[in-house]
Design an enzyme around this catalytic site. Structure first.
Site, PDB file in Angstrom:
ATOM      1  N   ASP A 152       0.826  -1.214   0.000  1.00 40.63           N
ATOM      2  CA  ASP A 152       0.000   0.000   0.000  1.00 40.63           C
ATOM      3  C   ASP A 152       0.858   1.260   0.000  1.00 40.63           C
ATOM      4  O   ASP A 152       0.399   2.315   0.427  1.00 40.63           O
ATOM      5  CB  ASP A 152      -0.892   0.019   1.246  1.00 40.63           C
ATOM      6  CG  ASP A 152      -1.682  -1.254   1.401  1.00 40.63           C
ATOM      7  OD1 ASP A 152      -2.403  -1.601   0.468  1.00 40.63           O
ATOM      8  OD2 ASP A 152      -1.546  -1.910   2.447  1.00 40.63           O
ATOM      9  N   SER A 174       2.210   6.779   0.810  1.00 39.71           N
ATOM     10  CA  SER A 174       1.414   5.842   1.588  1.00 39.71           C
ATOM     11  C   SER A 174       0.001   5.943   1.062  1.00 39.71           C
ATOM     12  O   SER A 174      -0.643   6.979   1.186  1.00 39.71           O
ATOM     13  CB  SER A 174       1.457   6.212   3.070  1.00 39.71           C
ATOM     14  OG  SER A 174       0.435   5.516   3.735  1.00 39.71           O
ATOM     15  N   ARG A 175      -0.470   4.869   0.449  1.00 40.94           N
ATOM     16  CA  ARG A 175      -1.770   4.959  -0.223  1.00 40.94           C
ATOM     17  C   ARG A 175      -2.936   4.922   0.755  1.00 40.94           C
ATOM     18  O   ARG A 175      -4.056   5.180   0.379  1.00 40.94           O
ATOM     19  CB  ARG A 175      -1.901   3.859  -1.271  1.00 40.94           C
ATOM     20  CG  ARG A 175      -1.011   4.152  -2.448  1.00 40.94           C
ATOM     21  CD  ARG A 175      -1.083   3.112  -3.528  1.00 40.94           C
ATOM     22  NE  ARG A 175       0.170   3.167  -4.263  1.00 40.94           N
ATOM     23  CZ  ARG A 175       1.027   2.178  -4.364  1.00 40.94           C
ATOM     24  NH1 ARG A 175       0.748   1.022  -3.811  1.00 40.94           N
ATOM     25  NH2 ARG A 175       2.142   2.326  -5.026  1.00 40.94           N
ATOM     26  N   VAL A 176      -2.680   4.559   1.996  1.00 38.63           N
ATOM     27  CA  VAL A 176      -3.757   4.647   2.980  1.00 38.63           C
ATOM     28  C   VAL A 176      -3.822   6.077   3.488  1.00 38.63           C
ATOM     29  O   VAL A 176      -4.877   6.631   3.718  1.00 38.63           O
ATOM     30  CB  VAL A 176      -3.511   3.646   4.125  1.00 38.63           C
ATOM     31  CG1 VAL A 176      -4.490   3.862   5.250  1.00 38.63           C
ATOM     32  CG2 VAL A 176      -3.616   2.236   3.601  1.00 38.63           C
TER      33      VAL A 176
END
Ligand code: ATP
Ligand code: MG
Length: 579
Positions: free
Chosen positions: A417, A442-444
């Site tokens: 992620d 950070s894709r979250v």
């Protein structure tokens, strides 16, 4: 050869030739079990005193005295010993025990070498099953062909020779698990390697397991603070997330992982460090570091070092993951570090080539993507109905000359992620941790940050991006206008702010107040080399004089506009005070 043409032969070994009735009974048994046409042959043997041994194809029925004693032994080993007085339990077990003539499948080793054995027989063996070889050597089935199977060996293959016997266990590879593993260092099979004695396992979990289903999961929205300023502020990691740490050798990858473990002190998060293909000395160093910082009691180290056979290095991360799942299923939070997956891929490549699998790109076998995807998919945050536990994974990958577009790095980037990209140039210029702000993500993202942190970090990434662009642009310009100079100075200040020594994780409040202070241009005019002492002094002053604010930020994780203004005001007063 056609199946029909194979004539099954039964050989009976015993001390005395069986009587007519006995022969008839054997004949009946064979007919029931294997159908018509099984010939019974008798071989006299003194080895099977007080009984017999019947071999039909790969199946062996051991009814000798020794065989029955072994059966009893196996039963007794399984009596739980942690339930107080065990004498009555043992008595009962012995009393109830009846020996059985059950079939054991036996195979024969054809070839052995480089930790790989090919075996004939064992028709019903399953993929991933554990086999026992001569001398107790254990192996795992990794290849099933029409007339032979390929098996990787977990121990030294010295005792295994051509023609030696192999036994099925009916179990897939697994690892013992339990609370007692906390504070310990073990190998890939869960055997202690720290010399602190036996570990009482509470269970046994298969190393390969299905990842939790979508319905069993919930979104990642709780921060897992690493205590590393540049990560928590810009690339926050949430519980259940998979964030890759990637960079060349000696760029501080392991340092980030150990700092993240140290920062979990008092945060109710179990940490598992899996070392794959590392030098034993580095693993010992990490263990000592964790002990020194008093964080070993909630950590487990699993090590398959460079000197261990490739099969052990191959299963180590799965074993670590199984241990993590054990805690996750109890509703606990776990942080697991795989250091590193490039070496894991290399071990898998070695093993695959030895098993004669066809090499693909960069000589890795075709399923090398699946190797890591099935591992990393097991990181999850479970839904509250099933406990709400989580496994956060920080895989580490080593690049060659910063090449993130190589085969293994791109694979793992696409599975995770997000990634924290560490750069040699930054590292050597003294910018440590050497996080490349442009290439990291950070894709979250914001979901995994507290409101206070989100608000404080505000424009940090954009400001740094502007600074980088301007830095390149003005590199050769001799005279700069005041505004550009001020902008450059501001950016330099921010970069200095993100420097952080090892083993010094920063708390939430420290990060928040520093960010608020710096992004309000409070440090304008402070020379670069004085930035770090300035911040240190400011934080110290703030913590002593405004402890209530610090406590509020840590506890509630929120900061309203008023509070933000107040922090900016305090910061400005502090700066004016020391000038
Ligand atoms: P390898 O490729 O050998 O595994 P690595 O990328 O894991 O290396 P580390 O072993 O973590 O790198 O760090 C390399 C060296 O840099 C170590 O000596 C470590 O102490 C030092 N180092 C790492 N981070 C920092 C930091 N923030 N400040 C100062 N020194 C650091
Ligand atoms: Mg390292």
């Amino acid at each position: 050869m056609n199946k029909e043409e194979i004539i099954l032969k039964a050989i009976l070994y015993s001390e005395k030739e069986p009587s007519k009735e006995q022969k008839a009974r054997f004949g009946k048994f064979l007919k029931n079990k294997y159908g018509e046409g099984v010939e019974l042959e008798y071989v006299k043997s003194d080895e099977y005193a007080g009984g017999f041994r019947l071999q039909v194809g790969d199946d062996i029925y051991d009814w000798s005295l020794a065989g029955r004693i072994r059966q009893l032994q196996e039963t007794l080993v399984n009596v739980p010993t942690d339930k107080g007085d065990i004498i009555p339990l043992l008595k009962e077990t012995v009393h109830d025990w009846t020996p059985e003539a059950y079939a054991e499948q036996i195979g024969e080793v054809l070839t052995v070498g480089d930790g790989i054995a090919t075996v004939r027989g064992l028709d019903e063996v399953t993929f991933g099953e554990i086999l026992i070889f001569a001398g107790g050597v254990r192996g795992m089935v990794q290849d099933i062909r029409e007339d032979e199977i390929g098996c990787v060996l977990f121990n030294d293959d010295e005792d295994v020779t051509q023609g030696s016997l192999v036994k099925r266990t009916g179990r897939t590879a697994g690892t013992p698990v339990g609370e007692d593993f906390l504070g310990r260092a073990v190998d890939a099979l869960g055997t202690p390697i720290d010399g602190l004695g036996e570990i009482n396992a509470e269970g046994y979990m298969p190393v390969e397991a299905q990842a939790p289903h979508i319905i069993d999961r919930q979104p990642v929205d709780t921060p897992l603070e690493t205590g590393i300023f540049s990560i928590d502020s810009m690339f926050p990691i949430g519980r259940g997330q998979r964030e890759l740490i990637i960079g060349d050798r000696q760029t501080g990858k392991t340092a980030i992982a150990t700092d993240a473990i140290i920062n979990q002190k008092g945060k109710d998060c179990i940490c598992i460090y899996v070392a794959i293909g590392q030098k034993t000395s580095s693993v010992v160093h990490i263990q000592q570091t964790l002990i020194k910082h008093e964080v070993m009691d909630y950590s487990i180290i699993i090590s398959a070092s460079a000197s261990d056979p490739a099969p052990l290095q191959y299963i180590a991360p799965y074993a670590g993951c199984a241990m993590a799942e054990y805690f996750m299923n109890q509703g606990k939070d776990v942080l697991i570090i795989y250091d590193d997956l490039s070496k894991h891929a290399v071990a898998y490549r070695a093993l695959s080539l030895l098993l004669d699998r066809s090499p693909g790109r960069e000589a890795y076998p075709g399923d090398v993507f699946y190797l890591h995807s099935r591992l990393l998919e097991r990181a999850a945050r479970l839904s509250d109905e099933i406990g709400g536990g989580s496994v956060t994974a920080l895989p580490i990958v080593e690049t060659q000359a910063g090449d993130v577009s190589a085969y293994i790095p791109t694979n793992i980037i696409s599975i995770t992620d997000g990634q924290i990209f560490l750069e040699s140039d930054l590292f050597f210029s003294g910018q440590r941790p050497a996080v490349n702000v442009g290439l990291s993500v950070s894709r979250v993202g914001g979901d995994a940050q507290t409101k206070a942190m989100k608000k404080a970090a505000g424009t940090l990434r954009i400001d740094l991006a502007q600074y980088r662009e301007m830095e390149v642009f003005t590199q050769f310009a001799s005279d700069l206008d005041d505004q550009t100079r001020a902008q450059l100075e501001y950016g330099q200040g921010l970069m200095r702010m993100l420097r952080q020594p090892q083993y010094k994780p920063k708390s939430q409040h420290e990060q928040v107040i520093t960010l608020v202070m710096a992004l309000a241009h409070t440090m304008q005019g402070i020379p670069a080399e004085k930035v770090e002492p300035f911040i240190e002094g400011f934080v110290k002053m703030f913590e002593t004089e405004h402890a209530d604010i610090c406590e509020k930020i840590d506890r509630e994780g929120v900061m309203d506009d008023e509070l933000k203004e107040e922090i900016i005001k305090i910061a400005a007063e502090y700066r004016d005070g020391i000038n």
